[in-house]
Design an enzyme around this catalytic site. Structure first.
Site, mmCIF file in Angstrom:
data_model
loop_
_atom_site.group_PDB
_atom_site.id
_atom_site.type_symbol
_atom_site.label_atom_id
_atom_site.label_comp_id
_atom_site.label_asym_id
_atom_site.label_seq_id
_atom_site.Cartn_x
_atom_site.Cartn_y
_atom_site.Cartn_z
ATOM 1 N N GLY A 15 82.783 48.690 19.199
ATOM 2 C CA GLY A 15 83.848 48.348 20.143
ATOM 3 C C GLY A 15 84.976 49.361 20.198
ATOM 4 O O GLY A 15 86.150 48.977 20.243
ATOM 5 N N MET A 93 76.055 44.769 25.241
ATOM 6 C CA MET A 93 74.688 45.202 25.540
ATOM 7 C C MET A 93 73.839 44.134 26.223
ATOM 8 O O MET A 93 72.634 44.311 26.362
ATOM 9 C CB MET A 93 74.007 45.693 24.250
ATOM 10 C CG MET A 93 74.679 46.902 23.612
ATOM 11 S SD MET A 93 74.836 48.337 24.746
ATOM 12 C CE MET A 93 73.113 48.906 24.748
ATOM 13 N N HIS A 112 81.254 53.108 31.935
ATOM 14 C CA HIS A 112 79.922 53.694 31.812
ATOM 15 C C HIS A 112 80.060 55.197 31.564
ATOM 16 O O HIS A 112 80.843 55.862 32.243
ATOM 17 C CB HIS A 112 79.128 53.430 33.095
ATOM 18 C CG HIS A 112 77.727 53.956 33.036
ATOM 19 N ND1 HIS A 112 76.698 53.247 32.457
ATOM 20 C CD2 HIS A 112 77.184 55.124 33.442
ATOM 21 C CE1 HIS A 112 75.583 53.961 32.519
ATOM 22 N NE2 HIS A 112 75.854 55.105 33.118
ATOM 23 N N ASP A 144 78.904 43.880 39.173
ATOM 24 C CA ASP A 144 78.265 42.951 40.113
ATOM 25 C C ASP A 144 76.799 42.821 39.727
ATOM 26 O O ASP A 144 76.431 43.136 38.593
ATOM 27 C CB ASP A 144 78.478 43.392 41.571
ATOM 28 C CG ASP A 144 77.835 44.724 41.881
ATOM 29 O OD1 ASP A 144 77.012 45.201 41.075
ATOM 30 O OD2 ASP A 144 78.157 45.296 42.936
ATOM 31 N N ASP A 148 74.987 48.895 37.051
ATOM 32 C CA ASP A 148 76.043 49.920 37.065
ATOM 33 C C ASP A 148 76.376 50.391 38.481
ATOM 34 O O ASP A 148 76.804 51.528 38.683
ATOM 35 C CB ASP A 148 75.638 51.131 36.203
ATOM 36 C CG ASP A 148 75.408 50.732 34.746
ATOM 37 O OD1 ASP A 148 76.142 49.855 34.254
ATOM 38 O OD2 ASP A 148 74.514 51.293 34.100
#
Lengths: 195, 195
Positions: A15, A93, A112, A144, A148
């Site tokens: 994290g 993940m 990303h 969404d 990605d």
């Protein structure tokens, strides 16, 4: 939206982007927002201790052996109970169910490690090296139903060196991710206050 | 390869990247290379006059009404006759046949107005805006049988503004293209001399 923005961060590992976001809020770089909870789908995620050390409530909600929708329902409930109105994925993940996405419309962000739409999916840095890209970078985007592919909020370019390995390129991109994620959240929160 | 690199440039329109390359050679920014000929597949291409003004031989080889392979054969013959050993596409709007590509293995370059593999094909700047990219750029790459998918030689990032139109973004990218193309050719020619 008025009042404090309450952020829930989802992690699966160390994290490091979560820590960067927490520190940005605690340093006052994201005015009017706070991290309400850090949730991990892995009980052993190193990021849980890092969050606790920084005074943030943590909640492991194990994914193993559970259906995506059941697991997601519990995560969404935990976020809603804590008044979370902005969700940030930070190395989380597990792909989100459409129910999860519908529960926070346009309020789920991801970061990303590429300049999307180049190199979506796993191992973006390895993809960039294999493709021979000379420039890569990172992207903060809304989550969404696509992989990605949600609307882009912010991007930053990072040069690729001839002698880069996955590790050296990942580290160079990650340093920019930490900065960019906080900057993107700050700009979103600012837009909230204008509305 | 030893000796002078002789460059053939293919255009279809105003050829602003062609002019940038010609000027880079004439200014000595690409040592040991010269532009041998500028060929256009459009008789009316404005770039033909621009090349002649700079003392470069020009050759219109009309594409209209001819099969790709026949047209390409004539272009390749004209390049070979002039001792060309590096071909640069500069806004050349015809896809090359595999025969053309085989005639100059790893010696055909193109410049594309995006950070490939994002936004290949036509209207790359419009694609970038439609996608909501915050960073785009340009890419010099080897031409192979794929659509803008050949090995990447050089890239440069360009920011996209909130209020960009296709025109303003194209202009910002084009300024970088001019620089990047000459730089990429110079680095290739330098590598030639090392071999």
């Amino acid at each position: 939206m008025t009042g404090q923005v309450r952020i829930g961060i989802l992690i699966s590992g160390r994290g490091s982007n979560m820590v960067a976001l927490v520190e940005a809020m605690q340093d006052g770089r994201v005015p009017n927002a706070q991290v309400a909870v850090v949730i991990s789908d892995q009980l052993q995620a190193a990021g849980l201790a890092a969050a606790r050390e920084r005074g943030i409530e943590t909640l492991p909600i194990e994914r193993d052996g559970r259906k995506r929708v059941d697991h997601d329902r519990e995560v969404v409930a935990a976020l809603k109970e804590r008044g979370v109105n902005l969700v940030c994925l930070a190395g989380y993940m597990r792909v989100l169910s459409s129910e999860f996405i519908a529960a926070f419309p346009n309020r789920i962000l991801n970061i990303h490690p590429s300049l999307l739409p180049s190199f979506p999916g796993l191992d973006a840095q390895r993809q960039a090296l294999a493709h021979g890209a000379k420039i890569s970078g990172c992207t903060v985007h809304f989550v969404d139903e696509t992989l990605d592919g949600g609307p882009i909020i912010a991007q930053r370019a990072v040069p690729v060196s001839e002698d880069d390995t996955v590790e050296t390129l990942s580290a160079r991109i990650l340093a920019q991710e930490h900065d960019l994620y906080a900057e993107a959240v700050a700009s979103l929160v600012k837009d909230d206050r204008r509305e």
